[in-house]
Design a protein around this motif. Structure first.
Motif, PDB file in Angstrom:
ATOM      1  N   GLU A  15     106.173  84.286  47.155  1.00 13.33           N
ATOM      2  CA  GLU A  15     106.247  85.149  45.978  1.00 13.33           C
ATOM      3  C   GLU A  15     105.339  86.349  46.226  1.00 13.33           C
ATOM      4  O   GLU A  15     104.142  86.206  46.501  1.00 13.33           O
ATOM      5  CB  GLU A  15     105.813  84.386  44.736  1.00 13.33           C
ATOM      6  N   ALA A  16     105.923  87.523  46.122  1.00 10.46           N
ATOM      7  CA  ALA A  16     105.209  88.747  46.473  1.00 10.46           C
ATOM      8  C   ALA A  16     104.173  89.123  45.421  1.00 10.46           C
ATOM      9  O   ALA A  16     104.328  88.824  44.240  1.00 10.46           O
ATOM     10  CB  ALA A  16     106.209  89.892  46.635  1.00 10.46           C
ATOM     11  N   ILE A  17     103.130  89.784  45.893  1.00 12.21           N
ATOM     12  CA  ILE A  17     102.201  90.422  44.968  1.00 12.21           C
ATOM     13  C   ILE A  17     102.719  91.838  44.745  1.00 12.21           C
ATOM     14  O   ILE A  17     103.507  92.356  45.534  1.00 12.21           O
ATOM     15  CB  ILE A  17     100.754  90.417  45.503  1.00 12.21           C
ATOM     16  N   ASP A  18     102.298  92.473  43.671  1.00 13.96           N
ATOM     17  CA  ASP A  18     102.768  93.812  43.315  1.00 13.96           C
ATOM     18  C   ASP A  18     102.157  94.838  44.264  1.00 13.96           C
ATOM     19  O   ASP A  18     100.951  95.100  44.221  1.00 13.96           O
ATOM     20  CB  ASP A  18     102.392  94.104  41.861  1.00 13.96           C
ATOM     21  N   LYS A  19     102.996  95.415  45.131  1.00 16.89           N
ATOM     22  CA  LYS A  19     102.523  96.355  46.149  1.00 16.89           C
ATOM     23  C   LYS A  19     101.925  97.609  45.511  1.00 16.89           C
ATOM     24  O   LYS A  19     100.931  98.145  45.997  1.00 16.89           O
ATOM     25  CB  LYS A  19     103.671  96.721  47.091  1.00 16.89           C
ATOM     26  N   ASP A  20     102.507  98.079  44.417  1.00 18.84           N
ATOM     27  CA  ASP A  20     101.986  99.274  43.748  1.00 18.84           C
ATOM     28  C   ASP A  20     100.617  99.005  43.121  1.00 18.84           C
ATOM     29  O   ASP A  20      99.723  99.850  43.193  1.00 18.84           O
ATOM     30  CB  ASP A  20     102.967  99.776  42.683  1.00 18.84           C
ATOM     31  N   ALA A  97      97.517  89.959  51.072  1.00 20.09           N
ATOM     32  CA  ALA A  97      97.271  91.353  50.680  1.00 20.09           C
ATOM     33  C   ALA A  97      97.500  92.302  51.855  1.00 20.09           C
ATOM     34  O   ALA A  97      98.169  93.338  51.707  1.00 20.09           O
ATOM     35  CB  ALA A  97      95.856  91.504  50.139  1.00 20.09           C
ATOM     36  N   ILE A  98      96.963  91.966  53.014  1.00 25.11           N
ATOM     37  CA  ILE A  98      97.110  92.829  54.187  1.00 25.11           C
ATOM     38  C   ILE A  98      98.579  92.909  54.607  1.00 25.11           C
ATOM     39  O   ILE A  98      99.086  93.997  54.917  1.00 25.11           O
ATOM     40  CB  ILE A  98      96.210  92.342  55.337  1.00 25.11           C
ATOM     41  N   ALA A  99      99.269  91.777  54.608  1.00 24.65           N
ATOM     42  CA  ALA A  99     100.691  91.778  54.957  1.00 24.65           C
ATOM     43  C   ALA A  99     101.476  92.662  53.984  1.00 24.65           C
ATOM     44  O   ALA A  99     102.326  93.466  54.404  1.00 24.65           O
ATOM     45  CB  ALA A  99     101.242  90.357  54.961  1.00 24.65           C
ATOM     46  N   THR A 100     101.205  92.526  52.704  1.00 23.22           N
ATOM     47  CA  THR A 100     101.892  93.339  51.701  1.00 23.22           C
ATOM     48  C   THR A 100     101.622  94.819  51.949  1.00 23.22           C
ATOM     49  O   THR A 100     102.543  95.644  51.953  1.00 23.22           O
ATOM     50  CB  THR A 100     101.438  92.938  50.281  1.00 23.22           C
ATOM     51  N   HIS A 101     100.363  95.160  52.178  1.00 27.72           N
ATOM     52  CA  HIS A 101      99.976  96.551  52.429  1.00 27.72           C
ATOM     53  C   HIS A 101     100.694  97.102  53.661  1.00 27.72           C
ATOM     54  O   HIS A 101     101.053  98.278  53.698  1.00 27.72           O
ATOM     55  CB  HIS A 101      98.457  96.629  52.605  1.00 27.72           C
ATOM     56  N   ARG A 102     100.922  96.266  54.657  1.00 25.24           N
ATOM     57  CA  ARG A 102     101.549  96.714  55.908  1.00 25.24           C
ATOM     58  C   ARG A 102     103.063  96.522  55.913  1.00 25.24           C
ATOM     59  O   ARG A 102     103.707  96.730  56.942  1.00 25.24           O
ATOM     60  CB  ARG A 102     100.910  95.983  57.083  1.00 25.24           C
ATOM     61  N   GLY A 103     103.626  96.096  54.785  1.00 25.77           N
ATOM     62  CA  GLY A 103     105.080  95.972  54.686  1.00 25.77           C
ATOM     63  C   GLY A 103     105.655  94.752  55.372  1.00 25.77           C
ATOM     64  O   GLY A 103     106.843  94.708  55.696  1.00 25.77           O
ATOM     65  N   LEU A 154     101.325  89.649  63.253  1.00 25.56           N
ATOM     66  CA  LEU A 154     100.794  88.566  62.426  1.00 25.56           C
ATOM     67  C   LEU A 154      99.360  88.226  62.820  1.00 25.56           C
ATOM     68  O   LEU A 154      98.512  87.983  61.968  1.00 25.56           O
ATOM     69  CB  LEU A 154     101.692  87.332  62.511  1.00 25.56           C
ATOM     70  N   GLU A 155      99.091  88.229  64.132  1.00 25.84           N
ATOM     71  CA  GLU A 155      97.739  87.930  64.600  1.00 25.84           C
ATOM     72  C   GLU A 155      96.747  88.990  64.112  1.00 25.84           C
ATOM     73  O   GLU A 155      95.632  88.669  63.696  1.00 25.84           O
ATOM     74  CB  GLU A 155      97.715  87.837  66.124  1.00 25.84           C
ATOM     75  N   LYS A 156      97.142  90.252  64.106  1.00 16.50           N
ATOM     76  CA  LYS A 156      96.274  91.333  63.624  1.00 16.50           C
ATOM     77  C   LYS A 156      96.022  91.173  62.127  1.00 16.50           C
ATOM     78  O   LYS A 156      94.893  91.390  61.657  1.00 16.50           O
ATOM     79  CB  LYS A 156      96.915  92.690  63.928  1.00 16.50           C
ATOM     80  N   ILE A 157      97.032  90.775  61.379  1.00 18.81           N
ATOM     81  CA  ILE A 157      96.863  90.537  59.940  1.00 18.81           C
ATOM     82  C   ILE A 157      95.836  89.426  59.716  1.00 18.81           C
ATOM     83  O   ILE A 157      94.927  89.561  58.895  1.00 18.81           O
ATOM     84  CB  ILE A 157      98.213  90.199  59.277  1.00 18.81           C
ATOM     85  N   VAL A 158      95.980  88.327  60.455  1.00 21.61           N
ATOM     86  CA  VAL A 158      95.041  87.205  60.319  1.00 21.61           C
ATOM     87  C   VAL A 158      93.636  87.631  60.743  1.00 21.61           C
ATOM     88  O   VAL A 158      92.652  87.353  60.043  1.00 21.61           O
ATOM     89  CB  VAL A 158      95.528  85.976  61.118  1.00 21.61           C
ATOM     90  N   ASP A 159      93.515  88.318  61.871  1.00 19.06           N
ATOM     91  CA  ASP A 159      92.203  88.765  62.341  1.00 19.06           C
ATOM     92  C   ASP A 159      91.523  89.658  61.298  1.00 19.06           C
ATOM     93  O   ASP A 159      90.329  89.518  61.031  1.00 19.06           O
ATOM     94  CB  ASP A 159      92.326  89.527  63.665  1.00 19.06           C
TER      95      ASP A 159
END
Length: 182
Positions: A15-20, A97-103, A154-159
């Motif tokens: 379930e996505a968080i609100d990107k805006d 949050a980072i994944a959402t921010h990076r699309g 994905l590894e960069k997001i986790v790091d």
């Protein structure tokens, strides 16, 4: 669907968080970094037999206890387990949050943590010496993430989630703690 995560179906996007709203929060804290500094308050009361109830905001109180091997009644996770759960949840929030921010759309965030602890000082009533270190000493975090990005992304997001996690930083750069009897 897992019993642990009843709102998520395996392989489906989380379930996505609100990107805006995330972008707005990000910008607000870039424009006013002092506004991001908050005070977190909790209140804990002992209930006997190592059971403790903690009030956080206006939520239902959280029960924290000890297992029978540590003289508790096994009614809830112990304080170290709660800290470890907070660590995992904080990392998970950062990943999402980072994944959402990076699309990046994620379909899975699973985090397993193992830590070593020396409980032999028995809360300060056992034998104490310089070689005994109460608390966790080594923490291993294993993150399993899936989504619509390659492994390197994905590894960069986790790091990055690990680097910027407030709870990771509390473990690795402990806070100044003071106390007083009131």
């Amino acid at each position: 669907m897992s019993d642990l995560t009843p709102n998520h179906t395996a392989g489906e996007p989380l379930e996505a968080i609100d990107k805006d709203k995330l972008a707005s929060l990000r910008q607000k804290n870039i424009d006013n970094p002092e506004g991001g500094k908050k005070v977190i308050k909790t209140h804990t009361e002992a209930d006997g037999h190592f059971r403790n109830y903690t009030q956080v905001r206006d939520l239902k109180p959280v029960l924290v206890s000890e297992p029978p091997a540590l003289l508790g009644d096994d009614s809830a996770p112990n304080p170290t387990e709660i800290a470890q759960a907070g660590l995992a949840a904080c990392i998970s929030v950062g990943i999402q949050a980072i994944a959402t921010h990076r699309g990046v759309t994620l379909t899975k965030i699973d985090i397993d943590i193992e830590s070593n602890i020396d409980v032999s000082p028995v809360w300060g009533v056992g034998d104490l010496n310089d070689e005994k270190r109460p608390g966790v000493s080594d923490v291993q975090v294993n993150v399993d993430v899936d989504g619509d990005a390659d492994r390197e992304t994905l590894e960069k997001i986790v790091d990055d989630a690990i680097q910027w996690s407030p709870v990771v930083n509390t473990y690795t750069r402990p806070a100044n703690l003071t106390h007083k009897l009131v």
